[in-house]
Design a protein around this motif. Structure first.
Motif, PDB file in Angstrom:
ATOM      1  N   CYS A  28      16.015  29.743  43.879  1.00 19.02           N
ATOM      2  CA  CYS A  28      17.491  30.485  43.599  1.00 19.02           C
ATOM      3  C   CYS A  28      18.344  30.009  45.295  1.00 19.02           C
ATOM      4  CB  CYS A  28      17.697  31.797  43.218  1.00 19.02           C
ATOM      5  SG  CYS A  28      16.857  32.499  41.209  1.00 19.02           S
ATOM      6  N   GLY A  29      17.599  29.882  46.148  1.00 15.83           N
ATOM      7  CA  GLY A  29      18.756  29.259  47.176  1.00 15.83           C
ATOM      8  C   GLY A  29      18.296  30.699  48.301  1.00 15.83           C
ATOM      9  N   ASP A  30      19.405  30.803  49.403  1.00 12.36           N
ATOM     10  CA  ASP A  30      19.888  31.199  49.881  1.00 12.36           C
ATOM     11  C   ASP A  30      20.937  32.414  49.412  1.00 12.36           C
ATOM     12  OD1 ASP A  30      18.293  30.868  51.827  1.00 12.36           O
ATOM     13  OD2 ASP A  30      20.111  29.497  52.542  1.00 12.36           O
ATOM     14  N   ILE A  31      21.150  33.713  49.388  1.00 18.89           N
ATOM     15  CA  ILE A  31      22.335  34.709  48.842  1.00 18.89           C
ATOM     16  C   ILE A  31      23.074  34.325  49.780  1.00 18.89           C
ATOM     17  CG2 ILE A  31      22.972  36.948  49.472  1.00 18.89           C
ATOM     18  CD1 ILE A  31      20.245  38.096  49.123  1.00 18.89           C
ATOM     19  N   PRO A  32      24.026  34.629  48.637  1.00 15.11           N
ATOM     20  CA  PRO A  32      25.536  33.920  48.395  1.00 15.11           C
ATOM     21  C   PRO A  32      26.592  34.326  50.191  1.00 15.11           C
ATOM     22  CG  PRO A  32      25.280  34.309  46.430  1.00 15.11           C
ATOM     23  CD  PRO A  32      24.316  34.246  47.046  1.00 15.11           C
ATOM     24  N   ALA A  33      26.832  33.851  51.126  1.00  9.28           N
ATOM     25  CA  ALA A  33      27.362  34.086  51.841  1.00  9.28           C
ATOM     26  C   ALA A  33      28.902  34.988  51.366  1.00  9.28           C
ATOM     27  CB  ALA A  33      27.510  33.091  53.003  1.00  9.28           C
ATOM     28  N   LEU A  34      29.454  35.768  52.158  1.00  8.25           N
ATOM     29  CA  LEU A  34      30.318  36.715  51.738  1.00  8.25           C
ATOM     30  C   LEU A  34      31.683  36.048  52.725  1.00  8.25           C
ATOM     31  CD1 LEU A  34      29.141  40.119  52.449  1.00  8.25           C
ATOM     32  CD2 LEU A  34      30.200  39.724  50.684  1.00  8.25           C
ATOM     33  N   PRO A  35      33.045  35.951  51.947  1.00 13.19           N
ATOM     34  CA  PRO A  35      33.511  35.283  52.051  1.00 13.19           C
ATOM     35  C   PRO A  35      34.251  36.257  54.001  1.00 13.19           C
ATOM     36  CG  PRO A  35      35.084  36.523  50.350  1.00 13.19           C
ATOM     37  CD  PRO A  35      32.990  36.503  50.652  1.00 13.19           C
ATOM     38  N   ALA A  36      35.264  35.681  54.460  1.00 16.73           N
ATOM     39  CA  ALA A  36      35.659  36.206  55.606  1.00 16.73           C
ATOM     40  C   ALA A  36      36.402  37.909  55.284  1.00 16.73           C
ATOM     41  CB  ALA A  36      36.203  35.145  57.388  1.00 16.73           C
ATOM     42  N   MET A  37      36.889  39.107  55.839  1.00 18.60           N
ATOM     43  CA  MET A  37      37.634  39.204  55.808  1.00 18.60           C
ATOM     44  C   MET A  37      39.116  39.614  55.496  1.00 18.60           C
ATOM     45  SD  MET A  37      38.563  42.359  53.706  1.00 18.60           S
ATOM     46  CE  MET A  37      36.675  42.750  53.345  1.00 18.60           C
ATOM     47  N   PHE A  38      40.348  39.547  56.017  1.00 18.48           N
ATOM     48  CA  PHE A  38      41.129  39.892  55.985  1.00 18.48           C
ATOM     49  C   PHE A  38      41.365  40.902  57.330  1.00 18.48           C
ATOM     50  CE2 PHE A  38      42.076  42.878  53.070  1.00 18.48           C
ATOM     51  CZ  PHE A  38      42.496  43.534  52.887  1.00 18.48           C
ATOM     52  N   ASP A  39      42.331  40.288  58.147  1.00 19.48           N
ATOM     53  CA  ASP A  39      42.418  41.543  59.531  1.00 19.48           C
ATOM     54  C   ASP A  39      43.997  42.448  58.803  1.00 19.48           C
ATOM     55  OD1 ASP A  39      42.866  42.616  62.315  1.00 19.48           O
ATOM     56  OD2 ASP A  39      43.755  41.191  62.805  1.00 19.48           O
ATOM     57  N   THR A  51      41.885  35.775  50.276  1.00 16.84           N
ATOM     58  CA  THR A  51      41.108  36.561  50.277  1.00 16.84           C
ATOM     59  C   THR A  51      40.521  36.824  49.157  1.00 16.84           C
ATOM     60  OG1 THR A  51      41.656  37.490  52.780  1.00 16.84           O
ATOM     61  CG2 THR A  51      39.045  38.615  51.399  1.00 16.84           C
ATOM     62  N   ALA A  52      41.401  37.301  48.646  1.00 16.81           N
ATOM     63  CA  ALA A  52      40.929  38.284  47.187  1.00 16.81           C
ATOM     64  C   ALA A  52      39.893  37.160  46.263  1.00 16.81           C
ATOM     65  CB  ALA A  52      41.566  38.299  46.409  1.00 16.81           C
ATOM     66  N   GLY A  53      40.850  35.760  46.920  1.00 17.03           N
ATOM     67  CA  GLY A  53      40.432  34.147  45.677  1.00 17.03           C
ATOM     68  C   GLY A  53      39.403  33.998  46.234  1.00 17.03           C
ATOM     69  N   GLU A  54      38.776  34.361  47.474  1.00 10.94           N
ATOM     70  CA  GLU A  54      37.287  33.783  47.713  1.00 10.94           C
ATOM     71  C   GLU A  54      36.674  34.332  47.004  1.00 10.94           C
ATOM     72  OE1 GLU A  54      38.350  33.502  52.356  1.00 10.94           O
ATOM     73  OE2 GLU A  54      39.131  31.231  52.088  1.00 10.94           O
ATOM     74  N   TYR A  55      36.772  35.567  47.510  1.00  7.67           N
ATOM     75  CA  TYR A  55      36.247  37.218  46.833  1.00  7.67           C
ATOM     76  C   TYR A  55      35.871  37.034  45.083  1.00  7.67           C
ATOM     77  CZ  TYR A  55      34.056  41.475  45.644  1.00  7.67           C
ATOM     78  OH  TYR A  55      32.986  42.330  45.407  1.00  7.67           O
ATOM     79  N   LYS A  56      37.041  36.260  44.896  1.00  5.28           N
ATOM     80  CA  LYS A  56      36.085  36.090  43.008  1.00  5.28           C
ATOM     81  C   LYS A  56      35.354  35.135  42.869  1.00  5.28           C
ATOM     82  CE  LYS A  56      38.184  34.675  39.002  1.00  5.28           C
ATOM     83  NZ  LYS A  56      39.030  34.801  37.716  1.00  5.28           N
ATOM     84  N   ALA A  57      35.574  33.372  44.048  1.00  2.49           N
ATOM     85  CA  ALA A  57      34.926  32.656  43.836  1.00  2.49           C
ATOM     86  C   ALA A  57      33.289  33.140  44.603  1.00  2.49           C
ATOM     87  CB  ALA A  57      35.140  31.790  44.730  1.00  2.49           C
TER      88      ALA A  57
END
Length: 127
Positions: A28-39, A51-57
């Protein structure tokens, strides 16, 4: 001394075979990488939306990964293994699933906490 060399070669080959088997068992490949969190200190509304959009993806990618793990667990390759081997394979799949779900939940919690902190800072600044 010669027996020690053969034993070392045998151990290396066994380790390599175990790693190769684990990779074959779970493709299945690697565990998906989390997006960066906003400061929190410097984020704008657009940063938070990004950030919310990247989290949805990320969630969509994570869903695909989880589905792959579940399908792998049901596959003939796993189900046809002998009981002891199947149990180990299923444990590895369960560990990957648990880690994936935990990552997603931790990020969601952190996002919510950061958003509340950001909102509080913004309200204080306007008072």
């Amino acid at each position: 001394m010669r027996n020690l060399k053969f034993a070392a070669v045998g151990l290396c080959a066994a380790a390599f075979t175990a790693q190769a088997h684990a990779a074959e068992m779970h493709s299945c490949g690697d565990i998906p990488a989390l997006p960066a969190m906003f400061d929190v200190a410097s984020a704008t509304v657009d940063d938070i939306k990004l950030t919310a959009g990247e989290y949805k993806a990320y969630q969509e990618e994570n869903t695909t990964y989880i589905d792959c793990l579940k399908n792998t667990a049901k596959s003939d390759d796993i189900q046809s293994m002998k009981k002891k081997k199947r149990k180990k394979a299923m444990a590895r799949l369960d560990d990957a699933l648990d880690e994936t779900v935990a990552n997603e939940n931790r990020f969601a919690d952190a996002f919510n906490d950061n958003f509340m902190s950001w909102k509080e800072q913004r309200e204080k600044a306007t008072q």
